[in-house]
Design an enzyme around this catalytic site. Structure first.
Site, short mmCIF file in Angstrom:
data_model
loop_
_atom_site.label_atom_id
_atom_site.label_comp_id
_atom_site.label_asym_id
_atom_site.label_seq_id
_atom_site.Cartn_x
_atom_site.Cartn_y
_atom_site.Cartn_z
N ASP A 105 -14.15 -35.26 -55.82
CA ASP A 105 -14.41 -33.92 -55.33
C ASP A 105 -15.88 -33.67 -55.06
OD1 ASP A 105 -13.62 -31.43 -54.47
OD2 ASP A 105 -13.54 -30.54 -56.46
N ASP A 145 -12.63 -30.32 -64.17
CA ASP A 145 -13.89 -29.60 -64.10
C ASP A 145 -14.14 -29.02 -65.49
OD1 ASP A 145 -14.19 -29.74 -61.11
OD2 ASP A 145 -12.33 -28.62 -61.22
N HIS A 186 -7.78 -33.73 -62.63
CA HIS A 186 -9.18 -33.58 -62.24
C HIS A 186 -9.77 -32.49 -63.13
CE1 HIS A 186 -12.89 -33.38 -60.15
NE2 HIS A 186 -12.67 -32.16 -59.70
N HIS A 221 -20.11 -31.08 -60.24
CA HIS A 221 -20.28 -30.43 -58.95
C HIS A 221 -20.09 -28.92 -59.01
CE1 HIS A 221 -16.31 -32.33 -59.45
NE2 HIS A 221 -15.80 -31.22 -58.97
#
Length: 925
Positions: A126, A16, A14, A353
């Site tokens: 997420d 980010d 994941h 996000h």
């Protein structure tokens, strides 16, 4: 369940792009990860697949530094070993607009299309809550599933509940339904997206690992197919996974361990799903939890980011795109797909996000400010070129009322509804280019000494409008012709403020600044009167009270709303994710203060009353808070209080009422000296209702005022896009905003709408200690919002349309005057001979008293079709009747990916309840 189980191990990371470290720190790690992934795919044929986190921007980020790896990376994408798309970035769904969510999906699909393989996994691992229209959006894009990490609380077989509720499921698998009835298979990461990370290859460690993880997965699984996510946040790939899978297979002969991918896993699920799956409906916002983990307060973290995002989104989707479409339809210039995609991508790099939510370290958000500026600058440049081409083509020669020395200007309405309002434009009444004088200074003196004369604003029918004129003197300017060097000049300028009226939706109207027209008839418009602290037009009466609040009377219904826009200040000992008021501390309000009240502006078209409140609030949290943060005391267990030291908070509020408007505009400015706090504006509606309405993503969501029984968080803050409203079935009050995404409807007996204006926090929160002093948002702040009373249905009454228009700026540009226009026509210098009427409209639809909301006008890159989109705010079907003013070969019903779905035989289409309706127009060549 069958005895034979299948463990689907899906490798992923994941990613980010930025979060607890700045972007380039994460970027470096991404390069290392991708290098190692490609090496592993080369060397280990048993390492079959890798899921690239559902976002195509990872490829861009990698190749920016490693362009020599393009062929190698793209080979594995084409081969299907690296799963690519469907999004450009993993956005926060609630803090980005409906169109931004669609551009994210559309651009992700465009990025993936050249590879012949586009991931059809609706990936939301997420997101801090999930939009209610996601199933409809996914279905229209040909995606039949949604994989998400938040929003629903599963109960599991060992933790069953006695009563099933619409927001709970006994399984990690469920049916997710949008308000329009669209459904997808929903899969919740019940054990999060790291439940298969770092699988041991050692038999003893593997036994302990799989005993626990298999049992955890079985607790929630509805079938024998168990999902294990082999990776986590920024997790390096597991290079010995093949060996670890062999070890597990030897230990558990009744389990088939497969290095899988989402396509294989979802196919296996669909073939084995039980009949008793629960259907969950609409928004997934974790409402059936204790309320502390929803992360909704990211909607108020670093409000300045939300304001810049709202302005940037609106500039692209509601100004630059429609203006570029107008210019293309008029045959003046090609639609700039490449430039708009660049602007959108730059903007969307702020939409992940952890970025738009304002919950990263300070360095991340400093870089975001630059990206917002870059995207907006490109959008402004596109809009300016489009509007310049349009203005040049508008034929003002034939307007006899104006005369040869008039200064025409055009007001463009890029919203989907007819619009009236007060606009301001700076006009050049005379200019001289540098070669026309010995020096710029001499030109300035010459222009400055010339008398302006008596000037009036006039429409094409010769009617005069009350206008405020300000002589701005002489200013430098320049032109950048397409065929020669820059042309600097000195110009005499006048600022004009006047009421533009009935400018057609997706159209324009041209006016002129005319000298010496004493006998012209007045336009006879509504005006604003002011007496003392009361201002009034035909629709509203507004009285400013001594404490700075306002009483608003809806003159149509007679409804009176008292005490609107008091300010509330509370402490905050939470973090960037979560607001937490110190226990035992009371909210401070301005209700008992005395305001300084003054009349700032008065004209027939606009009145502005200003209030100044001298207030003092606690400087920060107390010393205990510093200790608790250092020791990582969970925010729910903190005992810190507010400091005894006080600092000034001076609130300057300007209330603006325009002629003919049913909306009171509010602009509040202050210099923030306080830390660890929240500031809200309060609007007691006095309306009896157990629910309210919030503008969300392609819907106005109906939400309960009272949280679910499981909710223990004292705060029930929620997300909004453009507005929130409370209505009792007869009257309603809506509060619109510009980039203020957090609100709460208080259970105070008055159904008070509380809109968050500022939240000051000092740490990131989550899994470590990360100081974020810039999240305190110290310094000068300005916020804007509007008060809109209405009767009946908010959509049908036009109240919601007012709120949508409130966010969209007017576009006003000076056209060529008649003398210059004649010369240009004779010289064949204008727009290749294209001529536009003085006022016009490109697309009209049955907007009056309609529950439909207009969303976008743009061109599709792949087909060259014009794209227009609406969505039904109501549950009942509604007719959509569209009349284009341009030649059309055919009209098609389309989808969110702008594809032709089915040909429409008439200009009418039925919009089912809550349906997103996209039409595309094949233009005649």
């Amino acid at each position: 369940m069958t005895n034979k189980k299948t463990a689907h191990i899906i490798s992923h990371t994941h990613w980010d792009r930025e979060w607890y470290m700045p972007y380039e720190y994460h970027h470096l790690l991404l390069i290392e990860l991708m290098d190692k992934l490609l090496d592993t795919l080369d060397q280990d044929p048993e390492y079959r697949y890798f899921h690239l986190d559902g976002q195509t921007i990872i490829r861009e980020d990698y190749l920016q530094v490693r362009p020599e790896q393009r062929e190698r990376l793209d080979h594995y994408i084409r081969e299907g070993r690296i799963h690519f798309g469907p999004w450009y970035v993993l956005q926060d769904e609630f803090l980005t607009s409906g169109e931004a969510n669609l551009r994210n999906l559309l651009i992700g699909q465009m990025d993936a299309k050249p590879f012949g393989i586009i991931s059809k996994t609706g990936y939301f691992p997420d997101s801090f809550g999930n939009m209610g229209q996601a199933p409809q959006i996914l279905q229209q894009a040909g995606i039949t599933n949604a994989i998400f990490g938040r929003g629903v609380k599963p109960t599991g077989f060992n933790n069953t509940v006695s009563e099933m509720d619409t927001y709970e499921s006994p399984y990690s698998e469920m049916i997710w339904r949008s308000p329009d009835g669209s459904e997808v298979l929903g899969v919740l990461f019940a054990n999060w997206y790291c439940n298969g990370m770092e699988v041991p290859a050692d038999p003893e460690a593997a036994k302990a690992y799989w005993d626990k993880n298999l049992a955890d997965a079985e607790k929630f699984a509805s079938t024998s197919h168990l999902l294990f996510m082999n990776g986590c946040d920024h997790q390096p790939i597991q290079t010995d996974l093949s060996q670890a899978i062999q070890t597990a297979s030897g230990l558990y002969p009744d389990v088939e361990f497969v290095h899988s991918n989402f396509d294989q896993y979802l196919k296996a699920l669909e073939d084995n799903l039980p009949a008793n799956l629960v259907t969950i409906e609409g928004e997934l916002r974790s409402q059936h939890t204790d309320g502390w983990g929803t992360l909704v307060n990211t909607a108020s973290s670093r409000v300045y980011l939300k304001q810049m995002n709202q302005a940037g989104q609106t500039l692209l989707e509601k100004v630059a795109e429609p203006l570029a479409a107008f210019a293309e339809l008029a045959g003046l210039q090609a639609y700039p797909h490449h430039l708009l995609t660049y602007a959108w991508k730059t903007l969307m790099q702020n939409h992940p996000h952890d970025s738009i939510c304002g919950c990263s370290v300070d360095e991340v958000h400093r870089e975001m400010v630059t990206r917002f500026a870059k995207s907006s600058q490109m959008a402004e440049a596109i809009a300016a070129q489009s509007v310049a081409a349009l203005a040049e083509a508008i034929d003002v020669v034939g307007v006899e009322a104006w005369g040869p020395e008039s200064v025409p200007f055009t007001v463009f309405n890029t919203s989907g509804w007819s619009r009236s309002g007060t606009v301001t434009v700076e006009l050049i009444t005379a200019k001289k280019y540098f070669p026309e004088g010995p020096t710029p200074q001499s030109l300035a003196r010459e222009l400055g000494q010339a008398p302006l004369g008596a000037l009036q604003v006039m429409d094409e029918e010769g009617k005069v409008y009350s206008a405020k004129l300000e002589d701005l003197g002489v200013h430098f300017g320049y032109e950048l012709p397409k065929d020669r060097f820059r042309q600097p000049y000195m110009a005499r300028k006048v600022r004009v403020t006047f009421p533009a009226t009935d400018v057609a939706a997706l159209g324009y109207r041209t006016y002129a600044l005319v000298a010496n027209a004493p006998d012209a008839a007045e336009a006879g418009l509504d005006t604003v009167q002011v007496q003392g602290n009361t201002m009034e037009n035909a629709k509203l009466s507004v009285t400013v009270a001594d404490n700075g609040t306002v009483t608003v009377t809806d003159k149509v219904s007679g409804a009176v709303y008292v005490g609107l826009n008091a300010y509330e200040n509370t402490g905050d000992i939470g973090n960037e994710y979560v607001y937490r008021q110190p226990e035992g501390s009371d909210a401070l309000t301005t209700e008992g203060l005395q305001a300084e009240i003054s009349l700032i502006e008065q004209s027939p078209s606009r009145v502005v009353i200003e209030t100044v409140l001298q207030w003092e609030v606690p400087a920060s949290a107390d010393e205990t808070f510093l200790e608790e943060k250092r020791e990582m005391v969970p925010f729910t267990e903190r005992r810190a209080k507010r400091s005894a030291q006080m600092v000034p908070l001076v609130l300057t509020t300007r209330y603006t009422l325009e002629a003919g408007s049913g909306m009171l505009q509010v602009r509040t400015s202050f210099n923030n000296h306080a830390k660890d706090q929240r500031l809200r504006a309060l609007f007691p509606t006095g309306l009896a209702a157990d629910h309210h309405y919030a503008d969300s993503i392609f819907e106005v969501a109906r939400r309960s005022n009272k949280p679910a029984a499981e909710w223990v968080n004292p705060s029930n803050a929620q997300h909004q896009q453009v507005f929130v409203s409370v209505a009792d079935g007869v009257n309603g009050l809506a509060i619109a905003n510009k980039g203020l995404n957090e609100y709460e409807v208080l259970l105070d007996g008055k159904n008070t709408i509380a809109v968050t204006l500022l939240r000051s926090s000092s740490e990131l929160g989550d899994w470590g200690v990360f100081e974020t002093p810039e999240a305190q948002c110290l310094g000068a702040q300005t916020v804007e919002y509007a008060i809109i009373p209405y009767t009946g249905d908010g959509a049908v009454s036009g109240a919601y349309a007012q709120a949508y228009q409130y966010q969209i700026p007017w576009t006003v540009v000076q056209t060529q005057g008649p003398a210059a226009r004649i010369a240009a026509v004779n010289g064949r210098q204008h727009a290749g001979g294209v001529t536009l009427p003085v006022s016009g409209q490109w697309l009209s639809w049955n907007s009056d008293a309609s529950p439909l909301a207009f969303s976008t006008l743009k061109f599709a890159e792949e087909t060259g079709d014009l794209v227009a989109r609406w969505y039904n705010l109501g549950a009942e079907p509604a007719e959509l009747k569209v009349q284009p003013s341009f030649e059309v070969e055919a009209v098609y019903e389309s989808d969110v990916l702008e594809r032709r779905v089915s040909k429409l035989g008439t200009d009418e289409q039925q919009a089912e309840g809550h349906k997103i309706i996209t039409q595309v127009y094949q233009l005649e060549k």
